[in-house]
Design an enzyme around this catalytic site. Structure first.
Site, short mmCIF file in Angstrom:
data_model
loop_
_atom_site.label_atom_id
_atom_site.label_comp_id
_atom_site.label_asym_id
_atom_site.label_seq_id
_atom_site.Cartn_x
_atom_site.Cartn_y
_atom_site.Cartn_z
N GLY A 1 -2.20 4.60 7.61
CA GLY A 1 -1.21 3.58 7.70
C GLY A 1 -0.51 3.94 8.91
O GLY A 1 -0.50 4.82 9.79
N GLY A 2 0.43 2.91 9.20
CA GLY A 2 1.33 2.85 10.43
C GLY A 2 0.81 2.67 11.70
O GLY A 2 1.59 2.93 12.59
N ASP B 1 -5.30 -6.59 6.24
CA ASP B 1 -4.89 -5.29 6.14
C ASP B 1 -4.72 -4.48 7.33
O ASP B 1 -5.71 -4.17 8.37
CB ASP B 1 -5.96 -4.55 5.16
CG ASP B 1 -5.48 -3.22 4.73
OD1 ASP B 1 -4.42 -2.62 5.12
OD2 ASP B 1 -6.36 -2.50 4.26
N GLY B 2 -3.41 -4.08 7.70
CA GLY B 2 -3.36 -3.06 8.99
C GLY B 2 -1.98 -3.63 9.77
O GLY B 2 -2.26 -4.67 10.40
N HIS C 1 -8.80 -0.43 -2.50
CA HIS C 1 -9.41 -0.44 -1.51
C HIS C 1 -10.39 0.82 -1.05
O HIS C 1 -9.80 1.65 -0.95
CB HIS C 1 -8.24 -0.98 -0.32
CG HIS C 1 -9.18 -0.90 1.07
ND1 HIS C 1 -8.59 -0.97 2.18
CD2 HIS C 1 -10.39 -1.03 1.53
CE1 HIS C 1 -9.18 -1.10 3.18
NE2 HIS C 1 -10.27 -1.13 2.70
N ASP D 1 -5.17 2.57 -1.41
CA ASP D 1 -6.33 3.00 -0.36
C ASP D 1 -6.72 4.04 -0.88
O ASP D 1 -6.28 5.34 -0.58
CB ASP D 1 -5.47 2.97 0.90
CG ASP D 1 -5.00 1.73 1.52
OD1 ASP D 1 -5.83 0.93 1.56
OD2 ASP D 1 -3.92 1.37 1.57
N MET E 1 -9.38 7.08 -0.08
CA MET E 1 -10.44 7.41 1.11
C MET E 1 -10.92 8.80 0.84
O MET E 1 -10.40 9.68 0.16
CB MET E 1 -9.37 7.69 2.30
CG MET E 1 -8.52 6.55 2.69
SD MET E 1 -7.58 6.95 4.05
CE MET E 1 -6.37 5.29 4.21
N HIS F 1 -2.08 -2.59 -3.46
CA HIS F 1 -3.42 -2.54 -2.75
C HIS F 1 -3.07 -0.81 -2.50
O HIS F 1 -2.49 -0.09 -1.73
CB HIS F 1 -3.10 -3.08 -1.37
CG HIS F 1 -4.15 -2.92 -0.33
ND1 HIS F 1 -5.33 -3.57 -0.14
CD2 HIS F 1 -4.25 -1.81 0.16
CE1 HIS F 1 -6.06 -3.13 0.64
NE2 HIS F 1 -5.36 -2.08 1.15
N SER G 1 0.76 -1.09 0.07
CA SER G 1 0.07 -0.14 -0.16
C SER G 1 0.84 1.17 -0.03
O SER G 1 1.87 1.17 1.04
CB SER G 1 -0.92 0.11 1.22
OG SER G 1 -1.18 1.41 1.60
N MET H 1 -12.25 3.04 0.73
CA MET H 1 -12.88 3.46 1.94
C MET H 1 -13.46 4.56 1.79
O MET H 1 -13.37 5.71 2.22
CB MET H 1 -11.69 3.75 2.97
CG MET H 1 -11.17 2.39 3.64
SD MET H 1 -9.54 2.34 4.28
CE MET H 1 -8.52 2.67 2.61
N GLY I 1 2.01 -1.73 4.02
CA GLY I 1 2.18 -0.24 3.78
C GLY I 1 3.44 0.37 4.28
O GLY I 1 4.38 0.25 3.86
N MET J 1 -9.94 -6.29 8.04
CA MET J 1 -9.03 -5.21 8.64
C MET J 1 -8.49 -5.54 10.09
O MET J 1 -9.43 -5.67 10.83
CB MET J 1 -9.85 -3.87 8.72
CG MET J 1 -10.63 -3.20 7.55
SD MET J 1 -9.25 -2.94 6.15
CE MET J 1 -8.33 -1.48 7.17
C1 DX5 Z 1 -5.47 1.73 6.21
C2 DX5 Z 1 -5.43 1.14 5.11
C3 DX5 Z 1 -4.28 0.23 5.00
C4 DX5 Z 1 -3.03 0.71 5.47
C5 DX5 Z 1 -1.89 -0.26 5.53
O1 DX5 Z 1 -6.96 2.33 6.16
O2 DX5 Z 1 -6.43 0.47 4.56
O3 DX5 Z 1 -4.12 -0.38 3.79
O4 DX5 Z 1 -2.51 1.96 4.52
O5 DX5 Z 1 -0.81 0.35 5.91
P1 DX5 Z 1 0.18 -0.26 7.32
O6 DX5 Z 1 0.73 -1.60 6.74
O7 DX5 Z 1 1.03 0.71 7.48
O8 DX5 Z 1 -1.02 -0.58 8.34
ZN ZN Z 2 -6.14 -0.75 2.54
#
Ligand code: DX5
Ligand code: ZN
Length: 224
Positions: A148-149, A179-180, A67, A36, A38, A34, A9, A69, A201, A141
């Site tokens: 992220g992070g 994911d996450g 993805h 993201d 938003m 992947h 991501s 969101m 990510g 999730m």
């Molecule tokens: C969060 C995203 C994830 C995220 C993953 O809402 O859907 O895909 O960016 O990032 P990490 O791996 O840093 O959790």
């Molecule tokens: Zn995601």
């Protein structure tokens, strides 16, 4: 056969060098993207939309999943597909019931895309049971979506176990993505729970390693 696919991501990537970072991840052995999306409604932040998906498409030949969101996923499907997304993942919490979910799956397929559904931490795995045979992917999730992070909540892997057991009992080779918060120290645990795709990510795009180094380390943590 790898034990699981790794799907970077780009949320924490350097957007000023996006094409370069995308090529670095591909060189490091990324399996698919992947991306993201938003909208500032379904989750508080706004990330990016079709232009960034198109930029990744131009820089890489890997499969792309979006993805979404977003509060109204169906309204974005055509733009995402046109930009290069090959799988459209929407949230069960955005569509709210099974009939609407089925309509979204059909809409994704009508655009020539695969269809996936993601569930937030508060949504039980059982909500998806009636849809498993018609989905290309389920995304569990392991964090609250939007950023992220974050740190993975390992207790949520129970939902992966539940979905894997149900799929096996039904004779389905279900693709389950987590994911996450996936990192080298917990990736294997996700695969053991039944995940077949790991989103990564901040494990890939961070200040400590290049994307190539990070991906090699993540793959090694899975045993190759
Ligand atoms: C969060 C995203 C994830 C995220 C993953 O809402 O859907 O895909 O960016 O990032 P990490 O791996 O840093 O959790
Ligand atoms: Zn995601």
């Amino acid at each position: 056969m790898p034990r699981a696919l790794i799907a970077p991501s780009i949320l924490t990537a350097d957007f000023g060098r996006l094409a370069e970072q995308a090529r670095a991840a591909e060189a490091g052995g990324a399996d698919l993207w992947h991306l993201d999306v938003m909208d500032g409604h379904f989750v508080p932040p706004i990330s990016f939309g079709r232009e960034v998906i198109a930029a990744v498409r131009a820089a890489s030949t890997l499969f792309i999943e979006a993805h979404l969101m977003v509060a109204k996923p169906a309204e974005q499907f055509a733009d995402m597909a046109a930009a290069g997304a090959q799988r459209l993942v929407f949230h069960y919490e955005a569509v709210r019931d099974l009939d609407a979910a089925r309509e979204h799956i059909a809409a994704a397929r009508a655009l020539g895309c695969e269809a996936g559904i993601a569930i937030n931490p508060e949504t039980p795995a059982e909500a998806l049971f009636p849809l498993l045979a018609t989905l290309d992917e389920v995304v569990v999730m392991l964090i609250r979506p939007g950023w992220g992070g974050q740190q993975m909540q390992p207790a949520l892997l129970d939902k992966v176990r539940t979905l894997r057991a149900r799929a096996e009992a039904s004779g389905l080779a279900l693709t389950i993505e987590v994911d996450g918060g996936v990192k080298s120290h917990n990736a294997s645990m996700c695969v053991d729970a039944g995940a077949t795709i790991l989103v990564a990510g901040s494990a890939v795009f961070n200040d400590e390693q290049t994307p190539e180094q990070a991906l090699v380390a993540l793959r090694a943590s899975l045993g190759g």
